[in-house]
Design an enzyme around this catalytic site. Structure first.
Site, short mmCIF file in Angstrom:
data_model
loop_
_atom_site.label_atom_id
_atom_site.label_comp_id
_atom_site.label_asym_id
_atom_site.label_seq_id
_atom_site.Cartn_x
_atom_site.Cartn_y
_atom_site.Cartn_z
N PRO A 1 63.34 58.55 55.58
CA PRO A 1 62.24 58.42 56.54
C PRO A 1 61.11 57.47 56.10
CG PRO A 1 62.02 60.46 55.32
CD PRO A 1 63.30 59.83 54.85
N CYS A 2 61.43 56.19 56.06
CA CYS A 2 60.40 55.21 55.72
C CYS A 2 59.30 55.17 56.78
CB CYS A 2 61.02 53.83 55.50
SG CYS A 2 62.00 53.21 56.87
#
Length: 287
Positions: A252-253
């Site tokens: 989850p950048c």
């Protein structure tokens, strides 16, 4: 291969357009009728599809994207990390039951650029538009979001370049089961954690592992990630590693924002980053 067009895809386009319009005109708080007209829907229809998508109203959704709210979330995340450290925990991964596990290619495999891997891929609809999803026997190896009406060929070529000695085969049925588990986890029987298989440097792997420790509905900063990997001065390198992530959403950048509460850039468009962060916060806040 042509991009599939269906009601889910069209509705996401409308939702994204509405979010951007609401954000742009936040100071004057446009009424529901005005926003619905902007996306060419009746107020009733717009309210229905937005609420079905997010679980909350458009105005409530927008509150999750304000700078003040995001700054508050950053402070909560920082306190959570400090609490874990003060309890003597060596890693946040011991605090959370991680949804996704990560494996990197070996140094030899890295040199061979995926030689001998069999990669199956497909195009699928998600709550955030269409995506290209690819899997191997060792896990999910690619996930990228397509822009509205974008031909997926460019994404497929980028995937093939990343794993350029691999064997590729389109298999919609196989990848559909993974897409369902990723984006609709409650709709299918629990079958264990999802596994991602990545190719990157040792430093990139450390950053991606740190990203996996950010709980859904939370955000952190590049400074927070750098501190997590015990390299507080490597902000530029952390930013590059976050941007190099080739498995959207699962790694989850999108949960990394600027320390001033501004969401910042995103490889798959800033508008999609807003949609995902707001959607995740809505889901966790309303539980």
């Amino acid at each position: 291969m042509l991009l599939m067009t269906n009601e889910t895809h069209i509705n996401y386009q409308r939702i994204e357009e509405a979010i951007l319009y609401l954000e742009k005109n936040f100071q004057r708080q446009p009424e529901l009728d005005e926003v619905a007209e902007k996306v060419h829907l009746s107020p009733f229809h717009f309210q229905r599809i937005f609420t079905e998508w997010a679980g909350i109203s458009p105005k409530r959704f927008l509150q999750f994207l304000t700078v003040d709210f995001l700054k508050e979330k950053l402070e909560q995340s920082r306190n959570l990390v400090e609490a874990a450290e003060s309890a003597g925990l060596s890693s946040q991964s011991r605090v959370y039951d991680l949804f996704t596990t990560l494996e990197g290619v070996t140094p030899q495999e890295y040199k061979l650029h995926g030689s001998g891997l069999r990669i199956h891929y497909g195009i699928h609809e998600t709550p955030f538009g269409a995506c290209l999803l690819a899997v191997t026997d060792r896990g999910i190896c690619w996930l990228s979001f397509l822009a509205t009406d974008e031909d997926p060929k460019g994404h497929i070529e980028a995937m093939k370049e990343h794993w350029h000695n691999s064997l590729f085969h389109q298999d919609q049925a196989l990848t559909a089961s993974f897409a369902e588990r990723i984006f609709h986890p409650g709709a299918t029987p629990a079958t264990g954690r999802l596994h991602v298989f990545v190719k990157g440097t040792n430093f990139q792997l450390k950053v991606w592992e740190a990203l996996l420790k950010i709980p859904m509905g939370n955000v952190t900063t590049y400074q927070g990630i750098a501190a997590n990997i015990q390299n507080p001065n490597a902000l530029q390198a952390v930013g590059s590693a976050v941007g190099a992530n080739h498995i959207a959403y699962l790694i989850p950048c999108h949960r990394v924002i600027r320390k001033d509460g501004i969401l910042g850039e995103y490889r798959w468009s800033p508008a999609r980053k807003k949609s995902i962060i707001g959607w995740e916060m809505a889901k966790t806040e309303t539980k």
